[in-house]
Design an enzyme around this catalytic site. Structure first.
Site, PDB file in Angstrom:
ATOM      1  CB  ALA A 182      -7.800  -6.136   6.169  1.00  0.00           C
ATOM      2  CG  ASN A 189      -4.273  -6.664  -0.959  1.00  0.00           C
ATOM      3  OD1 ASN A 189      -3.606  -7.098  -1.889  1.00  0.00           O
ATOM      4  ND2 ASN A 189      -4.240  -5.403  -0.580  1.00  0.00           N
ATOM      5  CG  HIS A 225     -13.540  -5.743   4.067  1.00  0.00           C
ATOM      6  ND1 HIS A 225     -13.330  -5.137   2.860  1.00  0.00           N
ATOM      7  CD2 HIS A 225     -12.494  -5.379   4.845  1.00  0.00           C
ATOM      8  CE1 HIS A 225     -12.213  -4.445   2.892  1.00  0.00           C
ATOM      9  NE2 HIS A 225     -11.682  -4.575   4.093  1.00  0.00           N
TER      10      HIS A 225
HETATM   11  N1  LIG Z   1      -3.873  -8.808   2.903  1.00  0.00           N
HETATM   12  C1  LIG Z   1      -4.543  -7.801   3.452  1.00  0.00           C
HETATM   13  O1  LIG Z   1      -5.574  -7.994   4.105  1.00  0.00           O
HETATM   14  C2  LIG Z   1      -4.030  -6.418   3.284  1.00  0.00           C
HETATM   15  C3  LIG Z   1      -3.014  -6.148   2.414  1.00  0.00           C
HETATM   16  N2  LIG Z   1      -2.533  -4.896   2.231  1.00  0.00           N
HETATM   17  C4  LIG Z   1      -1.464  -4.718   1.241  1.00  0.00           C
HETATM   18  O2  LIG Z   1      -0.198  -4.896   1.870  1.00  0.00           O
HETATM   19  C5  LIG Z   1       0.794  -4.132   1.195  1.00  0.00           C
HETATM   20  C6  LIG Z   1       1.536  -3.259   2.201  1.00  0.00           C
HETATM   21  O3  LIG Z   1       0.619  -2.400   2.837  1.00  0.00           O
HETATM   22  P1  LIG Z   1       1.091  -1.223   3.815  1.00  0.00           P
HETATM   23  O4  LIG Z   1       2.060  -1.710   4.809  1.00  0.00           O
HETATM   24  O5  LIG Z   1      -0.142  -0.559   4.294  1.00  0.00           O
HETATM   25  O6  LIG Z   1       1.815  -0.252   2.792  1.00  0.00           O
HETATM   26  P2  LIG Z   1       2.699   1.040   3.123  1.00  0.00           P
HETATM   27  O7  LIG Z   1       2.599   1.937   1.946  1.00  0.00           O
HETATM   28  O8  LIG Z   1       2.382   1.584   4.473  1.00  0.00           O
HETATM   29  O9  LIG Z   1       4.168   0.430   3.193  1.00  0.00           O
HETATM   30  C7  LIG Z   1       4.838  -0.114   2.092  1.00  0.00           C
HETATM   31  C8  LIG Z   1       6.306  -0.242   2.395  1.00  0.00           C
HETATM   32  O10 LIG Z   1       6.961  -0.782   1.257  1.00  0.00           O
HETATM   33  C9  LIG Z   1       8.171  -0.084   1.043  1.00  0.00           C
HETATM   34  N3  LIG Z   1       8.569  -0.106  -0.362  1.00  0.00           N
HETATM   35  C10 LIG Z   1       8.011   0.535  -1.396  1.00  0.00           C
HETATM   36  N4  LIG Z   1       8.699   0.296  -2.526  1.00  0.00           N
HETATM   37  C11 LIG Z   1       9.724  -0.502  -2.189  1.00  0.00           C
HETATM   38  C12 LIG Z   1      10.804  -1.053  -2.892  1.00  0.00           C
HETATM   39  N5  LIG Z   1      10.943  -0.844  -4.183  1.00  0.00           N
HETATM   40  N6  LIG Z   1      11.698  -1.796  -2.222  1.00  0.00           N
HETATM   41  C13 LIG Z   1      11.544  -2.028  -0.901  1.00  0.00           C
HETATM   42  N7  LIG Z   1      10.527  -1.538  -0.173  1.00  0.00           N
HETATM   43  C14 LIG Z   1       9.637  -0.769  -0.809  1.00  0.00           C
HETATM   44  C15 LIG Z   1       7.884   1.345   1.507  1.00  0.00           C
HETATM   45  O11 LIG Z   1       9.095   1.990   1.842  1.00  0.00           O
HETATM   46  C16 LIG Z   1       6.996   1.097   2.706  1.00  0.00           C
HETATM   47  O12 LIG Z   1       7.820   0.923   3.852  1.00  0.00           O
HETATM   48  C17 LIG Z   1       0.046  -3.325   0.127  1.00  0.00           C
HETATM   49  O13 LIG Z   1       0.145  -3.957  -1.125  1.00  0.00           O
HETATM   50  C18 LIG Z   1      -1.400  -3.339   0.610  1.00  0.00           C
HETATM   51  O14 LIG Z   1      -2.325  -3.214  -0.458  1.00  0.00           O
HETATM   52  C19 LIG Z   1      -3.013  -3.862   2.977  1.00  0.00           C
HETATM   53  C20 LIG Z   1      -4.035  -4.066   3.873  1.00  0.00           C
HETATM   54  C21 LIG Z   1      -4.664  -5.339   4.068  1.00  0.00           C
HETATM   55  O1  LIG Z   2      -9.625  -3.332   4.902  1.00  0.00           O
HETATM   56  C1  LIG Z   2      -8.412  -3.076   4.829  1.00  0.00           C
HETATM   57  O2  LIG Z   2      -7.787  -2.663   5.806  1.00  0.00           O
HETATM   58  C2  LIG Z   2      -7.606  -3.264   3.596  1.00  0.00           C
HETATM   59  C3  LIG Z   2      -8.281  -3.788   2.433  1.00  0.00           C
HETATM   60  O3  LIG Z   2      -9.425  -3.534   2.181  1.00  0.00           O
HETATM   61  C4  LIG Z   2      -7.492  -4.642   1.549  1.00  0.00           C
HETATM   62  O4  LIG Z   2      -6.273  -4.449   1.433  1.00  0.00           O
HETATM   63  O5  LIG Z   2      -8.081  -5.533   0.953  1.00  0.00           O
END
Ligand SMILES: NC(=O)C1=CN([C@@H]2O[C@H](COP(=O)(O)OP(=O)(O)OC[C@H]3O[C@@H](n4cnc5c(N)ncnc54)[C@H](O)[C@@H]3O)[C@@H](O)[C@H]2O)C=CC1
Ligand SMILES: O=C([O-])CC(=O)C(=O)O
Length: 270
Positions: free
Chosen positions: A123, A191, A221
């Protein structure tokens, strides 16, 4: 082309679901072969209608199936996906980058197994310029994150300090500290700060401000880097995704672009 790589995805939410659909629609050089989700029946519904439905497996089994393992699950299950992928020598692509900061032993382990850990820009923006600057001398790196208050709700730091973000009526700073502490206190929110720290000068020296801001509708951000070679100021305003308002819509797109970069003949940006 460097040949086809197979992909497995842990988590089918805002990031994993979008990525799975995009891969199934067809991306040259990449083939989706396995997914894992908390609820296998729901996962089955998510992949209904796919041209080539992937296998539904457990989190640790993802690594048995594919060259690339993408983690797109809550930070709480990060280790289950990461450890197996690294033990099997795979290319591991984390979304929950904040969960990597307290587990840097995984990088040493990857060195032994031949695995690679490829952190996508996610992001955020500008990690190419931050990495370039960090090849030289960098004085400071800061990131200011502003989110609609509901996007911060439930963060462990806020609970610990009795901060009620939903009661915020004007832009309010709720955290100031380094990226390491930010990732610990806001595991579902910064993240981006973790990725910035890894691209630049590390989590202890990367400074983070988090604002609950009722005047913004986008997760915003702003990075500032003061370096010998350049001064950078960059802002990204992310449209929240429908499935998970904490996650910007650009995130699965960034991961897709990152995966393309692993196989494409022409790769743009460092
Ligand atoms: N690197 C970046 O820039 C960003 C990272 N993130 C992070 O990415 C990760 C995923 O984000 P989203 O897709 O928005 O989350 P979300 O909540 O929409 O999806 C998470 C998925 O993980 C699955 N899940 C949960 N527990 C589980 C388990 N025990 N076994 C298998 N699957 C399981 C859920 O069923 C769901 O499908 C989060 O940790 C979030 O903080 C989010 C936004 C930006
Ligand atoms: O900006 C976003 O979509 C998510 C965010 O801040 C993060 O996961 O660090």
């Amino acid at each position: 082309m460097t040949g086809e790589l197979t992909v497995a995805i842990g988590g089918l939410g805002a990031i994993g679901g979008h990525l799975a659909r995009a891969l199934d629609a067809g991306v040259e050089g990449l083939r989706l072969v396995a997914v894992a989700a908390r609820d296998p029946e729901k996962a089955q519904r998510s992949i209904e209608g796919f041209r080539a439905p992937p296998a539904i497996v457990s989190l640790p089994d993802l690594a048995e199936h594919a060259d690339i393992v993408v983690e797109a699950a809550p930070a709480a299950v990060f280790e289950q996906i990461a450890e197996a992928a690294i033990a099997r020598g795979r290319i591991f692509v984390p979304s929950s980058v904040g969960a990597l900061l307290p587990r840097m032993h995984l990088v040493a382990r990857a060195r032994e197994t031949g695995a690679r850990i490829v952190v996508p820009t996610g992001a955020l923006l500008g990690l190419d310029a931050v990495r370039a600057a960090a090849e030289g001398r960098v004085e400071s790196v800061t990131i200011q994150t502003r989110k609609p208050p509901r996007g911060l709700e439930g963060a462990p730091y806020l609970i610990e300090h009795g901060i009620n973000v939903l009661g915020i009526t004007e832009p309010t700073i709720v955290f100031k500290g380094n990226a390491f502490d930010a990732a610990k206190g806001f595991p579902a929110n910064v993240n981006v700060a973790a990725a910035l720290a890894l691209a630049g000068i590390g989590p202890e020296r990367t400074m983070v401000e988090i604002w609950g801001d009722p005047t913004v509708t986008r997760n915003t951000h702003t990075i500032q880097v003061e370096a010998e070679a350049a001064r950078l100021t960059m802002t990204i305003e992310n449209v929240p995704s429908e499935e998970n308002p904490r996650t910007g819509r650009i995130t699965p797109l960034s991961i897709l672009a990152c995966l393309r970069g692993l196989t494409s003949t022409l790769k743009v940006g460092s």
